[in-house]
Design a protein around this motif. Structure first.
Motif, PDB file in Angstrom:
ATOM      1  N   TRP A  88       6.518  11.017  -6.046  1.00 24.18           N
ATOM      2  CA  TRP A  88       5.112  11.044  -6.451  1.00 24.18           C
ATOM      3  C   TRP A  88       4.249  10.269  -5.468  1.00 24.18           C
ATOM      4  O   TRP A  88       3.182  10.711  -5.063  1.00 24.18           O
ATOM      5  N   MET A  89       4.706   9.082  -5.057  1.00 22.79           N
ATOM      6  CA  MET A  89       3.933   8.265  -4.119  1.00 22.79           C
ATOM      7  C   MET A  89       4.118   8.845  -2.728  1.00 22.79           C
ATOM      8  O   MET A  89       5.117   8.613  -2.074  1.00 22.79           O
ATOM      9  N   CYS A  99      -1.491  -3.227  -1.292  1.00 21.78           N
ATOM     10  CA  CYS A  99      -0.530  -2.892  -0.237  1.00 21.78           C
ATOM     11  C   CYS A  99      -0.105  -4.136   0.535  1.00 21.78           C
ATOM     12  O   CYS A  99       1.071  -4.293   0.877  1.00 21.78           O
ATOM     13  N   SER A 103       2.564  -4.462  -3.646  1.00 21.52           N
ATOM     14  CA  SER A 103       2.335  -3.677  -4.868  1.00 21.52           C
ATOM     15  C   SER A 103       1.712  -2.333  -4.515  1.00 21.52           C
ATOM     16  O   SER A 103       0.702  -1.920  -5.084  1.00 21.52           O
ATOM     17  N   GLU A 104       2.344  -1.645  -3.556  1.00 25.54           N
ATOM     18  CA  GLU A 104       1.795  -0.387  -3.059  1.00 25.54           C
ATOM     19  C   GLU A 104       1.620   0.653  -4.151  1.00 25.54           C
ATOM     20  O   GLU A 104       0.802   1.552  -4.026  1.00 25.54           O
ATOM     21  N   ASN A 105       2.356   0.530  -5.254  1.00 25.61           N
ATOM     22  CA  ASN A 105       2.198   1.488  -6.348  1.00 25.61           C
ATOM     23  C   ASN A 105       0.812   1.384  -7.000  1.00 25.61           C
ATOM     24  O   ASN A 105       0.408   2.280  -7.733  1.00 25.61           O
ATOM     25  N   CYS A 107      -1.985   0.918  -5.047  1.00 29.83           N
ATOM     26  CA  CYS A 107      -2.880   1.110  -3.901  1.00 29.83           C
ATOM     27  C   CYS A 107      -4.244   1.660  -4.329  1.00 29.83           C
ATOM     28  O   CYS A 107      -4.338   2.521  -5.208  1.00 29.83           O
ATOM     29  N   PRO A 110      -4.337   5.880  -2.787  1.00 24.89           N
ATOM     30  CA  PRO A 110      -3.008   6.486  -2.633  1.00 24.89           C
ATOM     31  C   PRO A 110      -3.074   7.990  -2.394  1.00 24.89           C
ATOM     32  O   PRO A 110      -4.091   8.630  -2.640  1.00 24.89           O
ATOM     33  N   CYS A 149      11.751  10.489  -9.271  1.00 26.15           N
ATOM     34  CA  CYS A 149      10.622  10.064 -10.094  1.00 26.15           C
ATOM     35  C   CYS A 149      11.118   9.043 -11.116  1.00 26.15           C
ATOM     36  O   CYS A 149      11.003   7.852 -10.904  1.00 26.15           O
ATOM     37  N   ILE A 153      11.464   4.873 -10.804  1.00 26.01           N
ATOM     38  CA  ILE A 153      10.775   3.972 -11.734  1.00 26.01           C
ATOM     39  C   ILE A 153      11.756   2.960 -12.318  1.00 26.01           C
ATOM     40  O   ILE A 153      11.499   1.764 -12.346  1.00 26.01           O
ATOM     41  N   ARG A 156      13.027   0.598  -9.452  1.00 26.24           N
ATOM     42  CA  ARG A 156      11.994  -0.366  -9.059  1.00 26.24           C
ATOM     43  C   ARG A 156      11.821  -1.439 -10.134  1.00 26.24           C
ATOM     44  O   ARG A 156      11.625  -2.609  -9.822  1.00 26.24           O
TER      45      ARG A 156
END
Length: 194
Positions: A88-89, A99, A103-105, A107, A110, A149, A153, A156
């Motif tokens: 997804w990212m 970023c 914590s790029e999720n 962003c 994005p 996906c 999750i 992470r």
């Protein structure tokens, strides 16, 4: 190429996706072209085609659990023929506060595969080279696609929580069940609660 295309503003009687002939993506700097061999279907894909998420363009190829083979734009790290995954990212700006702090999720700007850019419900997909990951042998394409996906999750979550060898953790949902299949996750230390 053939692709499953979502058109925003469709009538209630029309199918969510139409199989169409569309141009094959053109390689761009910093990207690779993949021949899609599998792409999972996520609840987010349904949110997109049901327009629970606001359409960002009139037509879109959904799909963000892509397993593909590199066909153009190969690099030393990702030679032609390498089996890779796309999630997804699909990219981040790299400059925002999130970023710069790991914590790029979160962003501010994005790129989301299958939402802000075309995804994997097609014969070919274009992806940013720095957001494509070589996949390990041992799992079939259709088995590994959902790990891109829900598996990410769960994995992470374990990583951010700092769960170390021998420690136990309980997480809810499918994500941890899928993450526990990853070689780097010791399934004996993860309890899935439904």
């Amino acid at each position: 190429m053939k692709a499953a295309v979502f058109s925003s503003g469709r009538s209630a009687t029309e199918a969510f996706l139409q199989i169409r002939d569309v141009p094959r993506p053109t390689i761009q700097p910093g990207h690779i072209l993949l021949r899609v061999v599998a792409c999972g279907v996520c609840r987010t894909d349904l949110h997109i085609v049901e327009e629970d998420l606001r359409p960002l363009q009139p037509q879109l190829i959904p799909g963000h659990q892509i397993v593909g083979e590199v066909v153009e734009g190969a690099t030393t790290a990702l030679p032609a023929g390498t089996r890779v995954g796309v999630s997804w990212m699909g990219g981040v700006d790299g400059d925002c506060w999130y970023c710069r702090h790991g914590s790029e999720n979160l962003c501010d700007h994005p790129t989301f595969t299958g939402y802000t850019v075309d995804g994997g419900f097609a014969e070919y997909a274009l992806a940013r080279t720095d957001f494509v990951f070589p996949l390990p042998a041992g799992l079939a394409d259709v088995q590994i696609a959902p790990l891109l996906c829900a598996g990410i999750i769960g994995f992470r979550s374990l990583r951010v929580a700092g769960v170390g060898p021998g420690e136990r953790v309980g997480l809810f949902g499918l994500a941890v069940r899928l993450a526990s299949r990853l070689p780097s996750c010791n399934p004996g230390n993860v309890t899935s609660m439904w």
